[in-house]
Design a protein around this motif. Structure first.
Motif, PDB file in Angstrom:
ATOM      1  N   TRP A  74       0.806  -1.220   0.000  1.00  0.00           N
ATOM      2  CA  TRP A  74       0.000   0.000   0.000  1.00  0.00           C
ATOM      3  C   TRP A  74       0.840   1.271   0.000  1.00  0.00           C
ATOM      4  O   TRP A  74       0.782   2.076  -0.918  1.00  0.00           O
ATOM      5  CB  TRP A  74      -0.988  -0.039   1.172  1.00  0.00           C
ATOM      6  N   ASP A 126      -2.567  -4.803  -1.856  1.00  0.00           N
ATOM      7  CA  ASP A 126      -3.570  -3.973  -1.178  1.00  0.00           C
ATOM      8  C   ASP A 126      -4.547  -3.396  -2.202  1.00  0.00           C
ATOM      9  O   ASP A 126      -4.630  -3.860  -3.353  1.00  0.00           O
ATOM     10  CB  ASP A 126      -2.845  -2.888  -0.358  1.00  0.00           C
ATOM     11  N   ASP A 127      -5.267  -2.390  -1.803  1.00  0.00           N
ATOM     12  CA  ASP A 127      -6.297  -1.729  -2.611  1.00  0.00           C
ATOM     13  C   ASP A 127      -5.776  -1.393  -4.020  1.00  0.00           C
ATOM     14  O   ASP A 127      -4.621  -1.002  -4.177  1.00  0.00           O
ATOM     15  CB  ASP A 127      -6.659  -0.429  -1.864  1.00  0.00           C
ATOM     16  N   TRP A 167      -6.379  -7.695  -0.625  1.00  0.00           N
ATOM     17  CA  TRP A 167      -7.220  -6.707   0.078  1.00  0.00           C
ATOM     18  C   TRP A 167      -8.643  -6.743  -0.455  1.00  0.00           C
ATOM     19  O   TRP A 167      -8.864  -6.813  -1.661  1.00  0.00           O
ATOM     20  CB  TRP A 167      -6.614  -5.336  -0.165  1.00  0.00           C
ATOM     21  N   ARG A 183     -15.310   8.701   2.439  1.00  0.00           N
ATOM     22  CA  ARG A 183     -14.265   8.267   1.505  1.00  0.00           C
ATOM     23  C   ARG A 183     -14.902   7.882   0.160  1.00  0.00           C
ATOM     24  O   ARG A 183     -14.604   6.841  -0.413  1.00  0.00           O
ATOM     25  CB  ARG A 183     -13.464   7.092   2.071  1.00  0.00           C
ATOM     26  N   LYS A 217      -6.939  -9.198   3.671  1.00  0.00           N
ATOM     27  CA  LYS A 217      -7.035  -7.996   4.514  1.00  0.00           C
ATOM     28  C   LYS A 217      -8.436  -7.432   4.299  1.00  0.00           C
ATOM     29  O   LYS A 217      -8.766  -6.984   3.208  1.00  0.00           O
ATOM     30  CB  LYS A 217      -5.964  -6.986   4.100  1.00  0.00           C
ATOM     31  N   ASP A 221     -11.091  -4.804   4.876  1.00  0.00           N
ATOM     32  CA  ASP A 221     -11.109  -3.396   5.287  1.00  0.00           C
ATOM     33  C   ASP A 221     -12.539  -2.877   5.453  1.00  0.00           C
ATOM     34  O   ASP A 221     -13.498  -3.516   5.002  1.00  0.00           O
ATOM     35  CB  ASP A 221     -10.340  -2.568   4.238  1.00  0.00           C
ATOM     36  N   ASN A 266     -13.821   1.174   5.548  1.00  0.00           N
ATOM     37  CA  ASN A 266     -13.239   2.512   5.646  1.00  0.00           C
ATOM     38  C   ASN A 266     -14.202   3.671   5.851  1.00  0.00           C
ATOM     39  O   ASN A 266     -13.930   4.773   5.390  1.00  0.00           O
ATOM     40  CB  ASN A 266     -12.385   2.788   4.414  1.00  0.00           C
ATOM     41  N   CYS A 313      -9.303  -4.818   9.383  1.00  0.00           N
ATOM     42  CA  CYS A 313      -8.758  -3.463   9.259  1.00  0.00           C
ATOM     43  C   CYS A 313      -9.958  -2.553   9.097  1.00  0.00           C
ATOM     44  O   CYS A 313     -10.958  -2.933   8.494  1.00  0.00           O
ATOM     45  CB  CYS A 313      -7.872  -3.414   8.021  1.00  0.00           C
ATOM     46  N   SER A 373      -9.815   1.435   8.391  1.00  0.00           N
ATOM     47  CA  SER A 373      -8.994   2.656   8.391  1.00  0.00           C
ATOM     48  C   SER A 373      -7.971   2.534   9.520  1.00  0.00           C
ATOM     49  O   SER A 373      -7.855   3.405  10.366  1.00  0.00           O
ATOM     50  CB  SER A 373      -9.842   3.903   8.610  1.00  0.00           C
ATOM     51  N   GLY A 374      -7.247   1.457   9.551  1.00  0.00           N
ATOM     52  CA  GLY A 374      -6.374   1.154  10.691  1.00  0.00           C
ATOM     53  C   GLY A 374      -7.191   0.408  11.725  1.00  0.00           C
ATOM     54  O   GLY A 374      -7.919  -0.534  11.407  1.00  0.00           O
ATOM     55  N   TRP A 434      -5.241  -4.843  12.072  1.00  0.00           N
ATOM     56  CA  TRP A 434      -4.360  -3.763  11.588  1.00  0.00           C
ATOM     57  C   TRP A 434      -4.545  -2.602  12.558  1.00  0.00           C
ATOM     58  O   TRP A 434      -5.556  -1.908  12.556  1.00  0.00           O
ATOM     59  CB  TRP A 434      -4.698  -3.390  10.143  1.00  0.00           C
ATOM     60  N   ASP A 481      -3.318   3.014  10.842  1.00  0.00           N
ATOM     61  CA  ASP A 481      -2.735   3.457   9.569  1.00  0.00           C
ATOM     62  C   ASP A 481      -1.511   4.321   9.807  1.00  0.00           C
ATOM     63  O   ASP A 481      -0.862   4.740   8.854  1.00  0.00           O
ATOM     64  CB  ASP A 481      -3.766   4.255   8.766  1.00  0.00           C
TER      65      ASP A 481
HETATM   66  C1  GLA Z   1      -7.379   1.782   4.665  1.00  0.00           C
HETATM   67  C2  GLA Z   1      -6.401   0.843   5.326  1.00  0.00           C
HETATM   68  C3  GLA Z   1      -5.053   0.967   4.662  1.00  0.00           C
HETATM   69  C4  GLA Z   1      -5.181   0.652   3.197  1.00  0.00           C
HETATM   70  C5  GLA Z   1      -6.229   1.547   2.558  1.00  0.00           C
HETATM   71  C6  GLA Z   1      -6.514   1.138   1.135  1.00  0.00           C
HETATM   72  O1  GLA Z   1      -7.080   3.098   4.915  1.00  0.00           O
HETATM   73  O2  GLA Z   1      -6.341   1.105   6.683  1.00  0.00           O
HETATM   74  O3  GLA Z   1      -4.119   0.110   5.273  1.00  0.00           O
HETATM   75  O4  GLA Z   1      -5.512  -0.692   3.023  1.00  0.00           O
HETATM   76  O5  GLA Z   1      -7.444   1.515   3.269  1.00  0.00           O
HETATM   77  O6  GLA Z   1      -7.460   1.936   0.537  1.00  0.00           O
END
Ligand code: GLA
Length: 693
Positions: free
Chosen positions: A300, A330-331, A375, A405, A438, A440, A442, A475, A477-478, A494, A497
């Motif tokens: 990421w 990741d994303d 992800w 977001r 992972k 997520d 967010n 996860c 956003s952390g 996670w 972030d």
């Molecule tokens: C969130 C996660 C990050 C990453 C981004 C991807 O913010 O916490 O670690 O994966 O999304 O968009």
């Protein structure tokens, strides 16, 4: 009058019920002997009656009711379907009790209500877990439904709570009891950065390692409500349940999440280590987390949305050379995902970035001997996506709501949404060799709704059943979704972030209140941290990340030859110690210098330890103060080594033996007298290893 006593190796709870009344906890604290006279306990603490009160001290039972002059918050607030308040009059119908389990059923036959509460001992961790459910003949609306209510001892003086925000999770706050109710009610629909669902209660003189402490954690990922109340008569109670609004519609069955309870007589750590043990015990039962944790490389912060096959292959190559064992894509790999404005919901491989699918990348990664992780953010949809165009009615909340977001939340109370998501993920997992996901999440939810969380749990459970060896990281956003509820289905968290090692020193230190080292994702970030702009050298970044489940997350090309060597040293140390650290116990240290933060990780048998002593800022005094370590085998002799000694002749000129060779000390010496370390710079840390001789 009936008394019941349940006990683990660390704690006891005593219940009392009189004339078929709702049972009440009359004692929660240190383990009592089998022979204890419970009646005596009741007599010695019997309440008087003051003027101006009603003519009885109404017990804070496990489910205090409204409607009968109870002067505190009721544990249940319900209404009929048409909105009329209901005040049940429960009578005890049955109790089942052993010394490790207590459950009771109470009912109000007129209203057709049955309430059931259970408490049980988790033998591995010594936690006591409780939960409750409520059944109604007719649909009712539940405004508040607390897990079994816990009266708090008179000596418990202060509350320790957790708040936070994105990149600054688990901030600890101390609050004193005051008359009235202190309410935390989380409106975000997830356990959240803002309101971690736990509270500790401590005595006046308690700290990390001494004094009495009580911990309560509500294991729920949908946002919790806590009421910590001092009643007008001075008694105290804590209630924890789903956040307000969680039980939206009228229904006939309701249940709370588990409430995890620990008492410890040796400070906050004696509670935290029970929470940690509980998580370790759960992980041991799961095929996906039994094996030693592999070192991650996550792409990421190295590439963000700019995926190029060649670049990713090169990063995987360098990561493998440095010692990584799992590559996480990741994303950015799906739909038309070139930014966070589009494609959530379209879980098909992006054919511009990956014209023939993910296989070329995955094959390369597997040939390097690495595992592959991917992800997903399944619960979300971008308005700019095929999914939204085809199913605009699948979103949670109002049609014209604010985006978070650039995204909306899918309504997981709809079984067709769960089926869709399961099929999307399943297709990818069938096609590709994926070892880890992972997962997520967010944004906050537009509305609070327990059904959303049940839907998530159902989806995760289906995946767990289909892919028992697939490891899943939570996860949000952390660290926006860390709790024991989500850990039923996932194996890694996670934490934040923020890959800024200095911020991390604090966040990680606080995470020791609940989680063992193996579940906390900790990555070495870029030299110039992307979330704070702070520049930190690789040694500090690496040793801070080495405290948890280790990984790298930055453009590895920025490393010089020397920096690579430092990183490799930490990798080797981490690999050499990861077995016993899987379920090591973490103790937060009480240090006499506020410029420092410290954590001890101790093997379950007490034979090995590592202490991370972090100098966050510069000290007020010239010479370092000692540190002491709790929990060691007092009679044993330990060899103690400064793992990451670096000469700093300009500031550290003394001839300390520990600079050149391991020293020896008994557990007792380290615990009672303490150890002194060389002077170091702010924003660095010492890593000290101890092994029994
Ligand atoms: C969130 C996660 C990050 C990453 C981004 C991807 O913010 O916490 O670690 O994966 O999304 O968009």
């Amino acid at each position: 009058m009936e008394f019941y006593h349940i006990t683990s190796r660390t704690q006891s709870i005593v219940f009392k019920s009189e004339n078929y009344s709702m049972p009440a906890i009359i004692y929660w604290g240190k383990k009592l002997g089998e022979e204890v006279d419970l009646r005596q306990m009741d007599t010695t603490a019997c309440y008087d009656l003051a003027g101006g009160m009603i003519d009885a001290v109404i017990p804070i039972d496990i489910f205090p009711q409204g409607g009968d002059s109870f002067a505190g918050q009721a544990g249940l607030k319900i209404r009929s379907k048409t909105g009329i308040k209901i005040y049940p009059n429960f009578r005890l119908c049955g109790v089942e009790a052993t010394n490790s389990k207590f459950s009771c059923v109470v009912s109000d036959d007129k209203l057709g209500l049955i309430y059931n509460a259970s408490f049980w001992v988790d033998v591995y961790s010594d936690l006591i877990v409780s939960s409750a459910d409520l059944k109604s003949q007719d649909p009712i609306i539940v405004d508040w439904f607390s897990a079994p209510v816990i009266p708090i001892d008179d000596f418990a003086f202060e509350l320790v709570e957790f708040s936070g925000r994105w990149t600054k999770e688990l901030q600890m706050n101390h609050a004193q009891w005051l008359p009235g109710a202190r309410v935390r009610d989380n409106p975000t629909g997830r356990s959240g950065h803002e309101h971690f669902p736990a509270v500790f209660v401590i005595n006046q003189d308690s700290n990390n390692n001494s004094g009495k402490a009580y911990g309560l954690h509500y294991g729920w990922s949908g946002g919790h409500k806590m009421i910590a109340e001092e009643l007008p008569d001075g008694r105290r109670q804590i209630q924890m349940g789903h956040a307000s609004g969680s039980y939206g519609e009228a229904d006939v069955t309701f249940k709370t999440a588990p409430l995890y309870m620990a008492f410890g007589g040796d400070g906050l750590n004696s509670v935290s280590t029970q929470f940690q043990r509980f998580v370790s015990g759960q992980l041991k039962n799961k095929p996906a987390s039994r094996k030693p944790r592999p070192i991650h490389f996550n792409c990421w912060e190295a590439v963000y949305f700019e995926h190029s096959l060649e670049r990713l292959k090169n990063l995987a190559q360098t990561a493998a050379e440095l010692g990584a064992e799992r590559f996480v894509l990741d994303d950015g790999w799906f739909g038309k995902r070139n930014s966070d404005r589009t494609s959530l919901g379209d879980w098909n491989v992006n054919c511009e970035k990956y014209p023939i699918g993910l296989s070329p990348l995955i094959d390369h990664i597997k040939n390097l001997g690495l595992e592959f992780g991917l992800w997903f953010e399944p619960e979300m949809v971008n308005p700019k996506s095929d999914l939204f165009i085809n199913h605009p009615d699948w979103i949670l909340g109002l049609p014209n709501q604010n985006l978070g977001r650039n995204q909306l939340v899918l309504d997981l109370s709809k079984s067709e949404v769960i089926d869709y998501l399961y099929n999307c993920i399943n297709e990818i997992l069938l096609q590709y060799d994926v070892d880890y996901v992972k997962w997520d999440h967010n944004r906050v939810l537009p509305i609070v709704e327990a059904k959303q969380t049940y839907g998530l749990y159902e989806l995760l459970a289906r995946l767990n059943r289909s892919y028992p060896k697939l490891e899943i990281e939570s996860c949000s956003s952390g660290g926006g979704r860390m709790d024991f509820g989500i850990l039923d289905y996932t194996q890694r968290l996670w934490l934040s972030d923020s890959n800024d090692a200095i911020e991390r020193m604090q966040i990680q230190n606080a995470s020791a209140m609940f989680f063992p080292p193996s579940v906390i994702g900790c990555h070495v970030g870029p030299k110039k941290c992307h979330t704070t702009g702070r520049e930190i050298d690789v040694s500090t970044r690496a040793w801070v990340a080495a405290q948890g489940h280790f990984g790298f997350e930055f453009d590895l090309d920025e490393l010089s030859h020397d920096e690579k060597s430092i990183l490799k040293e930490v990798v080797n140390w981490w690999k050499g110690n990861r077995y016993w650290r899987m379920d090591a116990l973490r103790y937060r240290l009480d240090l006499p210098d506020p410029a420092f933060l410290g954590e001890l990780q101790l093997s379950q048998d007490g034979d090995n330890f590592v202490a991370f002593i972090s100098q966050v800022t510069s000290s007020a005094q010239a010479l370092p103060r000692k540190f002491r370590l709790p929990g060691l085998n007092r009679e044993s002799l330990y060899e103690i080594k400064l793992v990451n000694f670096q000469k700093r002749e300009n500031i550290s000129r003394g001839r300390m033996p520990i600079k050149n060779q391991p020293i020896e000390a008994t557990g007792e010496m380290i615990t009672e007298f303490g150890i002194r370390l060389p002077i170091t710079n702010p924003q660095t840390l010492w890593v000290i290893e101890g092994t029994i001789k």
